[in-house]
Design a protein around this motif. Structure first.
Motif, PDB file in Angstrom:
ATOM      1  N   LEU A  74       0.804  -1.223   0.000  1.00 38.42           N
ATOM      2  CA  LEU A  74       0.000   0.000   0.000  1.00 38.42           C
ATOM      3  C   LEU A  74       0.833   1.266   0.000  1.00 38.42           C
TER       4      LEU A  74
ATOM      5  N   GLY B 205       1.835   2.199  -3.434  1.00 32.81           N
ATOM      6  CA  GLY B 205       0.580   2.388  -4.161  1.00 32.81           C
ATOM      7  C   GLY B 205      -0.036   3.747  -3.913  1.00 32.81           C
ATOM      8  N   ARG B 206       0.071   4.235  -2.684  1.00 31.80           N
ATOM      9  CA  ARG B 206      -0.503   5.547  -2.367  1.00 31.80           C
ATOM     10  C   ARG B 206       0.280   6.674  -3.042  1.00 31.80           C
TER      11      ARG B 206
ATOM     12  N   HIS C 172      -1.026   6.536  -6.561  1.00 30.33           N
ATOM     13  CA  HIS C 172      -2.371   7.104  -6.613  1.00 30.33           C
ATOM     14  C   HIS C 172      -2.306   8.627  -6.603  1.00 30.33           C
TER      15      HIS C 172
ATOM     16  N   LYS D 100      -2.355  11.228   0.896  1.00 34.54           N
ATOM     17  CA  LYS D 100      -3.621  10.547   0.620  1.00 34.54           C
ATOM     18  C   LYS D 100      -4.794  11.501   0.803  1.00 34.54           C
TER      19      LYS D 100
ATOM     20  N   TYR E 157     -11.261   4.957  -0.686  1.00 30.31           N
ATOM     21  CA  TYR E 157     -10.454   3.742  -0.838  1.00 30.31           C
ATOM     22  C   TYR E 157      -9.025   3.960  -0.353  1.00 30.31           C
ATOM     23  N   ASP E 158      -8.352   2.850  -0.096  1.00 28.32           N
ATOM     24  CA  ASP E 158      -7.031   2.843   0.550  1.00 28.32           C
ATOM     25  C   ASP E 158      -7.083   3.529   1.907  1.00 28.32           C
TER      26      ASP E 158
END
Length: 427
Positions: free
Chosen positions: A251, A254-255, A258, A334, A376-377
Motif C-alpha cells: 500500500l 501504491g498511495r 495514486h 492521501k 479507498y485505501d
C-alpha cells in the motif's frame, strides 16, 4: 538534509516521450466503446512500444522485467499516466495487478513467481486483491474471513466485497485470519486462490458511483462468498501472519502512485478549466476576467503545487529511508491529494456549466471517480487521525500551577496600570 527531486536528462527525455505518447496515442482511446477483446487487440502494439522504451512495469526491479526506478521517478511517471484511465494498463502498472506483482515479488516463493507473477507481468493473467469485507470497513483488524489449516491445505470461509477486478481475474490474493488467538496484526495472512477453485462464489459486481454498471474494462468491484475453498498450503504468500506486513509494503508505494495519478488528472481538468475561461464570453466579458474564476485558477494552481511537492517529498523520503519511516508523509498525500483532485475537477465542471455536467466531456466521469479517492485505501479521516496521533507523540504535557494564576488579561491590565502611574508621576 536537503531534498532533491531532480532526475537525469536521460530520464527527462523518457518523461517527454511519455507525455506525447499518452496525449497522442492513449487519450484518444476514451472516445471508443471497448470490450476486453478489442482493448487487448488495440493496446498490444502500444504496450510493445512501451517495452521498447524500457518503461514497462517500471515499479519492479530489472531482474523481474521492470525499470528498477525509485519512488520519485515512478511518481513523475504516474503523474503523466494519471491523465487517462487506460494509460497505467498500457504501461504494465495497472492496479491491482501492479500491487499484486510487487507483493509476490517481495513475499512469493519461486513457484508462485513462476506460476503467477511472471505471467501477470507479461500481461497474460489478471489478478485481484481480496481484502475488504462488509462490516470491517476501514478497520482491517475486524476481518472475519478465516483460513484454517487442514492437513496440507488451507480451507477458506468468508465474505468479501469491493474485490476489484475479481470478475475478470485469473487468481485472487485473499487476506484471511489464520490465527485468531493472537493480535490481528500477527494473525492474518495472504493466500493465492485461483478464481476457478470450487467454493469461490462471485455474486456480483457492486454498482458504484464511478461506474454504476457491471462489467466493462473497469473490472468491477466484486462481492464474493468463500465457502470451504481449499487450496494447498504452498499458496500462502510469505509466512503465516505476514498479511499486514505485506499489505503495508503493497500500500505504501501504491498511495504514492495514486496521489501522482490524481495530480495528472487534476492537471488535465485544470487545463480544461483555463481553456474554457479564456474562451467563454458571458455577461459582456470573458470568464477569465471575472474575479471568482480568477480565484479558482489561482487557488487550484497553489493546491496542485502543494500536493505535488508533498507527494514528491513522500516519494523521496521512501527512497531515502523506506516506507515504514515515511508513514506520515504517505498518509498526508492521501487525504490532501484526494481533496485537491475533487476540488479542481469540481471547479472545472462549474466553469463549463451544463457542458461540464454532460457526458460530452470527461469531467463528469472524472468527478465520480474522484469522490471515491477519499474512501479507498483508507478513508481520509483515518489517515488524518494517524498523522495527528504520530505528531502529538512528539509533545509533552506542561505542568501548569493551579494556584494564584493571573490571567493574561489581568497581567496585561496590571502592567498597563503600572506604566500609566509611572507616566503620570513623570509628568
Amino acid at each position: 538534509m536537503a531534498w532533491d527531486f531532480s532526475t537525469e536528462p536521460e530520464f527527462e527525455a523518457k518523461l517527454a516521450w511519455m507525455r506525447e505518447f499518452v496525449r497522442e496515442e492513449i487519450i484518444p482511446l476514451e472516445t471508443l466503446d471497448l470490450d476486453w477483446a478489442t482493448y487487448d487487440r488495440i493496446t498490444q502494439p502500444l504496450k510493445d512500444r512501451v517495452k521498447e522504451q524500457g518503461l514497462w512495469a517500471s515499479h519492479l526491479p530489472p531482474e523481474l522485467g521492470g525499470g528498477g526506478f525509485g519512488q520519485v521517478k515512478l511518481g513523475l511517471m504516474h503523474e503523466i499516466l494519471g491523465q487517462c484511465k487506460y494509460a497505467p494498463g498500457i504501461f504494465g502498472n495497472q492496479a491491482p495487478d501492479s500491487g499484486n506483482a510487487e507483493l509476490l515479488s517481495v513475499g512469493g516463493n519461486e513457484e508462485q513467481k513462476e506460476r503467477w507473477m511472471h505471467p501477470l507481468l507479461r500481461g497474460e493473467l489478471r489478478s485481484c486483491f481480496s481484502m475488504t469485507e462488509p462490516g470491517a470497513g476501514a478497520d482491517p483488524t475486524m476481518l472475519s474471513t478465516r483460513a484454517v489449516l487442514d492437513g496440507d491445505d488451507y480451507v477458506i470461509n468468508g465474505h468479501k466485497w469491493f474485490s476489484s477486478n475479481a470478475s475478470v481475474a485469473d487468481f485472487l490474493i485473499v487476506m484471511a485470519v489464520t490465527d485468531p488467538d493472537v493480535s490481528p496484526y500477527q494473525g492474518s495472512s495472504m493466500i493465492v486462490v485461483p478464481v476457478d477453485t470450487p467454493g469461490v462464489n462471485i455474486l456480483r459486481d457492486i454498482p458504484v458511483m464511478d461506474h454504476p454498471w457491471s462489467g466493462g474494462l473497469d473490472g468491477g468491484h466484486a462481492e464474493i462468498i468463500y465457502t470451504d475453498v481449499r487450496v494447498p498450503r504452498e499458496n500462502l504468500v510469505g509466512n503465516p501472519g505476514d498479511g499486514f506486513k505485506l499489505a503495508q509494503q503493497r500500500l505504501g508505494p501504491g498511495r504514492i502512485h495514486h496521489a501522482m495519478r490524481w495530480l495528472g488528472q487534476s492537471k488535465r481538468a485544470f487545463d480544461m478549466l483555463c481553456e474554457r475561461a479564456v474562451s467563454r464570453i458571458a455577461h459582456g466579458s470573458r470568464l477569465a476576467d471575472k474575479q471568482m474564476v480568477q480565484d479558482w485558477v489561482a487557488t487550484s494552481a497553489a493546491d496542485m503545487q502543494a500536493a505535488r511537492l508533498l507527494t514528491l517529498h513522500a516519494a523521496w523520503t521512501m527512497d531515502q529511508v523506506g516506507a515504514s519511516n515515511a508513514r506520515n508523509e504517505i498518509a498526508m498525500i492521501k487525504y490532501w491529494g484526494a481533496r485537491v483532485l475533487h476540488d479542481v475537477i469540481d471547479q472545472a465542471i462549474q466553469v463549463h456549466g451544463s457542458l461540464g455536467f454532460s457526458g460530452d466531456l470527461p469531467l463528469e466521469q472524472m468527478y465520480r471517480a474522484a469522490r471515491a479517492a477519499r474512501i479507498y485505501d483508507g478513508p481520509d479521516e483515518v489517515h488524518k487521525e494517524s498523522v495527528a496521533r504520530r505528531i502529538l507523540r512528539g509533545y509533552q504535557a506542561t505542568e501548569v500551577p493551579t494556584e494564584h494564576i493571573p490571567t493574561r488579561r489581568e497581567a496585561a491590565r496590571k502592567k498597563f496600570a503600572e506604566q500609566l502611574d509611572l507616566a503620570t508621576a513623570n509628568a
